[in-house]
Design a protein around this motif. Structure first.
Motif, short mmCIF file in Angstrom:
data_model
loop_
_atom_site.label_atom_id
_atom_site.label_comp_id
_atom_site.label_asym_id
_atom_site.label_seq_id
_atom_site.Cartn_x
_atom_site.Cartn_y
_atom_site.Cartn_z
N ASP A 457 1.02 -1.06 0.25
CA ASP A 457 0.11 0.18 0.11
C ASP A 457 0.96 1.36 -0.16
O ASP A 457 0.69 1.83 -0.49
CB ASP A 457 -0.69 -0.20 1.15
CG ASP A 457 -1.98 1.41 1.21
OD1 ASP A 457 -2.47 1.52 0.44
OD2 ASP A 457 -2.57 1.40 2.54
N VAL A 458 1.94 1.37 1.15
CA VAL A 458 3.36 2.28 0.68
C VAL A 458 4.29 2.34 -0.10
O VAL A 458 3.74 3.41 -0.52
CB VAL A 458 3.40 2.90 2.11
CG1 VAL A 458 4.86 3.79 1.93
CG2 VAL A 458 2.62 1.97 3.35
N HIS A 459 3.84 1.28 -0.66
CA HIS A 459 4.97 0.85 -2.02
C HIS A 459 4.48 1.66 -2.93
O HIS A 459 5.56 2.02 -3.90
CB HIS A 459 5.89 0.28 -2.20
CG HIS A 459 6.86 -0.17 -0.54
ND1 HIS A 459 7.48 -1.40 -0.43
CD2 HIS A 459 7.31 0.98 0.10
CE1 HIS A 459 8.38 -1.13 1.04
NE2 HIS A 459 7.83 0.11 0.61
N ASN A 460 3.31 1.37 -3.63
CA ASN A 460 2.94 1.49 -4.30
C ASN A 460 1.54 1.59 -4.76
O ASN A 460 0.94 1.49 -6.01
CB ASN A 460 2.91 -0.14 -5.31
CG ASN A 460 3.76 -0.15 -5.42
OD1 ASN A 460 3.99 -2.22 -4.49
ND2 ASN A 460 4.87 -0.48 -6.47
N GLY A 461 0.91 2.86 -3.68
CA GLY A 461 -0.84 3.24 -4.12
C GLY A 461 0.14 4.77 -5.26
O GLY A 461 0.43 5.05 -6.04
N PHE A 462 -1.06 5.33 -4.99
CA PHE A 462 -1.02 7.33 -6.23
C PHE A 462 -1.34 7.91 -5.09
O PHE A 462 -1.99 7.55 -3.88
CB PHE A 462 -3.36 6.50 -6.57
CG PHE A 462 -2.44 5.53 -7.49
CD1 PHE A 462 -2.79 6.32 -9.04
CD2 PHE A 462 -3.09 4.50 -7.42
CE1 PHE A 462 -3.14 5.38 -9.50
CE2 PHE A 462 -3.15 4.02 -8.78
CZ PHE A 462 -3.14 3.65 -9.90
N ASN A 705 5.64 1.59 6.36
CA ASN A 705 4.34 0.67 7.89
C ASN A 705 4.08 1.47 8.77
O ASN A 705 5.24 2.65 8.64
CB ASN A 705 5.37 -0.66 7.87
CG ASN A 705 3.90 -1.91 8.23
OD1 ASN A 705 2.64 -0.77 7.90
ND2 ASN A 705 3.70 -2.92 8.01
N PHE A 706 3.63 1.36 9.99
CA PHE A 706 3.51 3.01 10.41
C PHE A 706 4.47 2.62 11.00
O PHE A 706 4.27 3.94 12.14
CB PHE A 706 2.05 2.12 11.49
CG PHE A 706 0.82 2.01 10.59
CD1 PHE A 706 0.94 3.68 9.94
CD2 PHE A 706 -0.17 0.84 10.35
CE1 PHE A 706 -0.82 3.51 8.84
CE2 PHE A 706 -1.13 1.09 9.74
CZ PHE A 706 -1.03 2.35 8.93
N ASP A 707 5.49 1.52 11.10
CA ASP A 707 6.50 2.29 12.14
C ASP A 707 7.60 3.61 11.44
O ASP A 707 7.96 4.21 11.86
CB ASP A 707 7.62 1.35 11.68
CG ASP A 707 8.13 0.80 11.19
OD1 ASP A 707 6.92 0.73 10.08
OD2 ASP A 707 9.07 -0.20 10.61
N ASP A 708 7.71 3.96 9.91
CA ASP A 708 8.14 4.86 9.71
C ASP A 708 7.55 6.02 8.35
O ASP A 708 7.50 6.49 8.48
CB ASP A 708 9.42 4.61 9.10
CG ASP A 708 8.93 3.43 7.84
OD1 ASP A 708 7.88 3.17 7.30
OD2 ASP A 708 9.71 2.46 7.64
#
Length: 772
Positions: A457-462, A705-708
């Motif tokens: 979700d974070v790497h390949n989203g819009f 992820n939510f850690d960074d």
């Protein structure tokens, strides 16, 4: 309006409103009413005979006003109302059916809500975005309900042999007061189906003073019971016989391609059944899949473990050098030079040269990710030239169209079933994840679930666009602002659809740039070029976020430079109550609405500032280390003002003890949802301002992820969020609620931080900028 003959499935309904997520076709078939009595009603492709016009008719597939499509009555009186928009927390699956129930005098406790599948020919436009569902469908839903009510009354009058003027629908029955006779909706439904459908022109809508539900705030969302008891069905909950589970390794750089892969280690993971390439489309390609390598397994966990073992060689392509640090510098450089002029009034250059003082502010906002609690997921079952999709999509009609085009099959052969969305924020308007599932299902000849992880979700989203906003304001000797030049530099969403799109589109320029409402003699707005190197997409509030941040921060900077109270400075800049004329703007975008119905009204803008100042006790005494900040913004044709109180300790750590927001969203349906949306906007606004940043190096997203890429936790959330709703005038049309609460939050917070510390923050996120 349909007559249902099998009410047994709904026994026990009176305890709470039921919601089902099956297609209209299947419910009619299952209830045994296919070919039964159906009301004949016109299909309207425009909003008819309202006191105001909206842009609904210009949306793809327009508006459908047809009780045959949206209303069914069973012999036991249960009323089924179809919700054709997607539920993602805004309450739309409650609000639109509630409007119908109000007008037809249905008892809400005896209403069943039916989720529509994707079919924009039948249901009209189904895009749940732009905060437009209520503003586009208030009148059409009322007309649908009024048509059903009128036909029920006509059926009762004919049954009793009395003039229709002597009968009246009241609380799920029709009453003849002269004789005391009553008949329930179920008893009248079959006869009502034989009545002529009243013309739209002849419909009589209820007087708002007689409303039982609308505007009262007494109705909970229909999904509340299932959500709170864990029974709600989201995309990841779908199970089908023979279902395969897939995760996909996608190119880490937008536009990258697969060179080779070794799946030998992946195939040794228990449960992994197959590894295969997924077709990708050259970038830019709208919502088409990025491509990559799919791992197919008997469960999602095994698929993830298998993917971890893949050895993949990528060709990163042209975007491999994208770097956030150097890109920010290039945006700043562009913002300091002339750009495409998109609004011009007076002579800004002359006013700046002759000014007693010039104040310049340069504001930076990074890319942002949606990170809705439910990552993208979809199930597809493709058999021959037919496809079924189950997915949490904001645009089921658009998804249906894209699936059909991608698979090369007729659109009529595609069924898109909409699940409850675990958050959307614009991400789920893009159906790439559903297209991936459809392609894999076609290839495998079996139903397939494609699950995105949080990292996917974070790497390949819009992403929400990165931007630099530069504002120069000139002041005369009295401290009056004489000129305002605003340059906005940001990659455009249009770059997702077409190569070479380097200027922001009209709809982006119309979000707080060219529509800036200040009463200043000399105004110039410019848009220098910016190239996109990743996928840019809609995000909650879109370009309003950086624009409100810049404009409202600059207002406070001017107030500080002139020794003025920020609220007074804000009202002075807004100026006299008036309708703002923007004749110099060539292509003014007004959220798709006609300007006559939804003008920029500074009286309403002033009102929310004054209301929040009163209710939020602007100027009140606060403890040491505390500060108050104020901001206002018009977006999605609503007016929102926010006061934030911040508390900062001696180490620079801050909390938000109190937020006050005033909203003028015109006529509204459910005030409980307004409170909920504004409270949520405060949480999201604080989270983005404090932590929100997606950065790139070597073309790759650096967060995972939510850690960074954290979101605020419960103990960081505003302790108190007060919501103050401006009562609508009798003819004030409805406007947006879901998105407008976000833009003013960050500048109000930043202004509060300045009030508490004297430190001005011009780049988000705040991060550790305050820590000592």
């Amino acid at each position: 309006m349909n007559i249902r003959t099998n009410p047994g499935k709904l026994r026990g309904f009176e305890k709470h409103v039921k919601v089902e997520n099956v297609s209209r076709r299947s419910i009619l078939k299952g209830l045994g009413i296919a070919g039964s009595f159906v009301l004949a009603a016109p299909v309207m492709t425009r909003q008819a005979f309202a006191a105001y016009e909206t842009g609904a008719g210009k949306m793809p597939h327009g508006v459908v006003v047809d009780p045959r499509v949206f209303v069914a009555i069973a012999p036991d009186g249960i009323v089924t109302i179809v919700a054709h928009r997607s539920e993602m927390g805004t309450g739309v699956r409650t609000s639109l059916p509630l409007i119908v129930a109000e007008e037809m005098e249905a008892d809400w406790s005896r209403v069943h809500v039916q989720q529509a599948h994707g079919d924009e020919v039948k249901f009209g436009n189904q895009d749940t975005d732009g905060s437009r569902s209520t503003r586009h469908y208030l009148i059409p839903m009322r007309q649908i309900g009024a048509s059903a009510r009128s036909m029920l009354e006509a059926a009762a009058a004919k049954k009793w042999g009395v003039p229709v003027t002597e009968v009246k629908a009241q609380n799920h029955e029709v009453v003849h007061s002269a004789s005391g006779r009553k008949a329930g909706f179920g008893e009248l439904a079959a006869d009502a189906a034989k009545q002529s459908v009243p013309s739209i022109e002849g419909l009589k809508l209820k007087d708002p003073k007689d409303f039982r539900y609308l505007g009262k705030g007494q109705v909970s969302i229909v999904d509340l019971h299932d959500i709170t008891t864990g029974k709600a069905h989201y995309g990841a909950d779908i199970r089908l016989p023979g279902l395969k589970y897939a995760v996909i390794a996608r190119p880490p750089v937008t536009g990258g391609k697969l060179k080779s892969f070794d799946d030998s280690a992946a195939m040794k993971i228990p449960g992994v059944e197959k590894v295969m390439e997924v077709k990708g489309w050259p970038w830019p390609s709208k919502f088409q899949p990025l491509g990559g390598v799919a791992v197919i397994a008997r469960n999602t966990g095994a698929a993830i473990k298998g993917r971890d073992q893949l050895k993949i060689v990528w060709d990163d392509g042209a975007n491999a050098k994208y770097d956030s640090v150097t890109y920010r510098a290039s945006l700043e450089e562009a913002a300091r030079k002339p750009g495409l002029v998109v609004r011009k009034e007076g002579d800004v250059d002359a006013a700046l040269k002759s000014a007693d003082k010039v104040i310049t502010g340069e504001y930076y906002l990074p890319h942002l990710a949606h990170v809705s609690m439910e990552p993208p997921v979809a199930v597809a079952d493709v058999k021959g030239d037919k496809a079924q999709i189950w997915a949490p999509v904001q645009s089921p009609g658009g998804t249906r169209e894209d699936v059909a085009k991608t698979l090369g099959i007729p659109e009529d052969n595609v069924t898109v079933n909409v699940t409850l969305l675990g958050g959307g924020f614009g991400r789920k308007s893009k159906c790439d994840f559903a297209l991936e599932a459809a392609l894999l299902s076609k290839e495998l000849g079996a139903p397939v679930k494609v699950q995105w992880t949080r990292e996917d979700d974070v790497h390949n989203g819009f992403l929400h666009t990165v931007s630099v906003e530069r504002i120069e304001a000139s002041l005369d000797k009295s401290g009056k602002v004489t000129a305002w030049r605003h340059r906005s530099v940001a990659p455009t969403i249009a770059s997702t659809f077409a190569a070479g799109a380097n200027h922001e589109a009209a709809f982006e320029l119309g979000m707080g740039l060219v529509d800036m409402p200040f009463e200043i003699a000399n105004i110039q707005c410019e848009n220098p070029e910016a190239t996109a190197f990743t996928r840019i997409g809609w995000f909650r509030s879109v370009s309003n976020i950086p624009r409100a941040f810049a404009v409202q921060s600059m207002v406070a900077e001017i107030a500080q430079a002139t020794g003025r109270d920020p609220k007074d400075m804000l009202l002075e800049l807004i100026g006299s109550p008036r309708i703002v004329k923007l004749d110099s703007v060539k292509d003014l975008w007004n959220y798709g609405e006609p300007y006559d119905s939804y003008p920029i009204d500074t009286a309403r803008l002033r009102k929310v500032v004054e209301l929040v100042a009163e209710k939020g006790e602007w100027g009140r005494s606060v403890p040491k280390g505390h500060g108050l900040g104020i901001a206002v913004h018009r977006s999605f044709v609503s007016y929102i003002a926010t006061i934030v109180e911040v508390a900062i300790d001696d180490k620079g750590k801050f909390t938000v003890p109190r937020v006050d927001t005033a909203i003028d969203c015109g006529t509204y349906v459910n005030p409980e949802r307004i409170h909920s949306q504004i409270e949520g906007a405060a949480i999201m606004g604080l989270s983005l301002a404090k932590y929100g940043e997606i950065s790139f190096k070597d073309g790759k997203v650096q967060q995972s992820n939510f850690d960074d890429f954290p979101v605020i936790r419960m103990d960081e959330s505003p302790a108190i969020t007060n919501v103050h709703i401006v009562p609508p005038g009798p003819d004030t049309p409805p406007s947006g609620v879901g998105e407008p609460g976000v833009p003013p939050f960050a500048p109000a917070l930043i202004n509060a931080i300045f009030a508490a510390t004297g430190k001005r923050i011009r780049a988000l996120p705040i991060g550790k900028q305050l820590e000592t």
